[in-house]
Design a protein around this motif. Structure first.
Motif, mmCIF file in Angstrom:
data_model
loop_
_atom_site.group_PDB
_atom_site.id
_atom_site.type_symbol
_atom_site.label_atom_id
_atom_site.label_comp_id
_atom_site.label_asym_id
_atom_site.label_seq_id
_atom_site.Cartn_x
_atom_site.Cartn_y
_atom_site.Cartn_z
ATOM 1 N N TYR A 106 3.738 -7.544 -17.663
ATOM 2 C CA TYR A 106 4.038 -6.318 -16.924
ATOM 3 C C TYR A 106 5.186 -5.570 -17.603
ATOM 4 C CZ TYR A 106 1.838 -8.794 -12.930
ATOM 5 O OH TYR A 106 0.989 -9.494 -12.098
ATOM 6 N N THR A 219 -5.180 -5.991 -4.348
ATOM 7 C CA THR A 219 -4.154 -6.810 -3.680
ATOM 8 C C THR A 219 -4.081 -8.172 -4.351
ATOM 9 O OG1 THR A 219 -4.524 -5.702 -1.568
ATOM 10 C CG2 THR A 219 -3.423 -7.830 -1.484
ATOM 11 N N ALA A 236 1.306 -8.204 -3.228
ATOM 12 C CA ALA A 236 1.550 -6.891 -3.810
ATOM 13 C C ALA A 236 0.254 -6.095 -3.753
ATOM 14 C CB ALA A 236 2.023 -7.006 -5.251
ATOM 15 N N THR A 237 0.365 -4.834 -3.345
ATOM 16 C CA THR A 237 -0.779 -3.923 -3.391
ATOM 17 C C THR A 237 -0.553 -2.959 -4.544
ATOM 18 O OG1 THR A 237 -1.135 -4.044 -0.999
ATOM 19 C CG2 THR A 237 -2.070 -2.158 -2.151
ATOM 20 N N SER A 238 -1.525 -2.895 -5.443
ATOM 21 C CA SER A 238 -1.400 -2.032 -6.615
ATOM 22 C C SER A 238 -2.410 -0.885 -6.554
ATOM 23 C CB SER A 238 -1.616 -2.829 -7.898
ATOM 24 O OG SER A 238 -0.577 -3.774 -8.072
ATOM 25 N N GLN A 240 -4.150 1.351 -9.022
ATOM 26 C CA GLN A 240 -4.428 1.477 -10.446
ATOM 27 C C GLN A 240 -4.941 2.886 -10.746
ATOM 28 O OE1 GLN A 240 -5.397 -3.144 -11.531
ATOM 29 N NE2 GLN A 240 -7.134 -1.771 -11.379
ATOM 30 N N SER A 284 2.773 0.177 -7.517
ATOM 31 C CA SER A 284 2.641 -1.036 -6.719
ATOM 32 C C SER A 284 3.696 -1.094 -5.617
ATOM 33 C CB SER A 284 2.780 -2.264 -7.639
ATOM 34 O OG SER A 284 2.475 -3.445 -6.951
#
Length: 292
Positions: A106, A219, A236-238, A240, A284
């Motif tokens: 990351y 998620t 974590a909710t991302s 994209q 995120s």
């Protein structure tokens, strides 16, 4: 005195809220006018005590990542997971004796706790309390973009990220050098050994051409044990914004040495590369862990 009290904010004492994950979005807008903050305006933060006073979720406004999923030795993965975690969830078995691990690099270019680079090595598991049907469970998670895992390793390259992760999120973080750079055709990630200072692991991945700009919500949930020995889970909710994937082994090159992280990765007996994800732009929200 709490765990963050010795960490001084980069922008002056009056900006300490940044280090509690609660900077006003107006501050972010003025510092990063090119970042779309619309999604974050719809998310509500709450005050939490996670070993220090903070706010959840932690916002990551502008980020990049590459993820490579490999098969690995199933018995070894089970050995590395605490017994109380294994009572609730299991590594996914994709075929006899083989599980899955995800290796992710990351680059958090702009987030509530400054900017930093991070490497995640996680066992892919079933959801706590649900049955594991191996490949079918993996397909179900992929179709719903809702993944579960147990984090084995999580080095970072700033002390702020290390302290927050270890104290607040019960995650196996340590401080070391991590370079995340891009060439015309590839992403090159170098992870240094914290003891020797030498390059330990190098991951080079191809920049994929078939990028989708259709927003994709993903998620990722993790289960682990806190300082009191209790099972906790966070997620974590991302969002994209630009992403592509490939199953071609030629898209990824992983170079290992005799360093500590390389030695650990070798012990997992990695096999076939199952999937590579190239995500050059995402946002995120990381939610603080709660008892399982």
């Amino acid at each position: 005195m709490d765990a963050l009290s010795h960490l001084h904010p980069r922008h002056g004492e009056d900006d300490v809220d940044r280090y509690r994950s609660n900077p006003p979005l107006s501050v972010i807008a003025s510092e990063a006018p090119d970042v779309d903050l619309g999604w974050f305006k719809g998310l509500k933060k709450e005050k939490v005590d996670i070993g220090f006073e903070s706010y959840s979720p932690n916002f990551y406004y502008k980020n990049r990542r590459v993820t490579v999923i490999f098969t690995a030795d199933l018995n070894k993965l089970r050995e590395l997971m605490p017994a109380q975690v294994l009572e609730k969830l299991q590594p996914l078995q994709v075929w006899p004796g083989r599980g899955l691990v995800a290796l992710t690099a990351y680059a958090y270019d702009y987030c509530d706790n400054d900017s930093y680079n991070e490497i995640g090595l996680s066992v892919i598991t079933n959801r706590p309390g649900s049955s594991s049907f191996g490949p079918l469970t993996l397909m179900s998670q992929a179709m719903s973009n809702n993944f579960w895992g147990y984090v084995l390793k999580l080095p970072v390259n700033t002390e702020l990220a290390r302290v927050r992760g270890v104290v607040g999120y019960n995650l196996p973080k340590w401080l070391t050098g991590i370079n995340y750079r891009e060439t015309d055709k590839s992403v090159v990630v170098e992870i240094f050994d914290s003891e020797t200072g030498k390059v330990d692991v190098t991951m080079e991945t191809r920049k994929l051409a078939n990028l989708s700009s259709k927003v994709s919500m993903v998620t990722n949930s993790f289960t682990n044990v806190d300082q009191q020995g209790q099972l906790t889970t966070g997620y974590a909710t991302s969002r994209q914004l630009s992403h592509a994937s490939s199953t071609s082994a030629e898209a990824v090159s992983l170079s290992l040495t005799e360093g500590s992280l390389s030695t650990f990765i070798k012990s997992l007996n990695l096999g076939k590369m199952v999937k590579y994800e190239y995500v050059p732009e995402f946002q995120s929200a990381l939610y603080s862990p709660k008892p399982l």
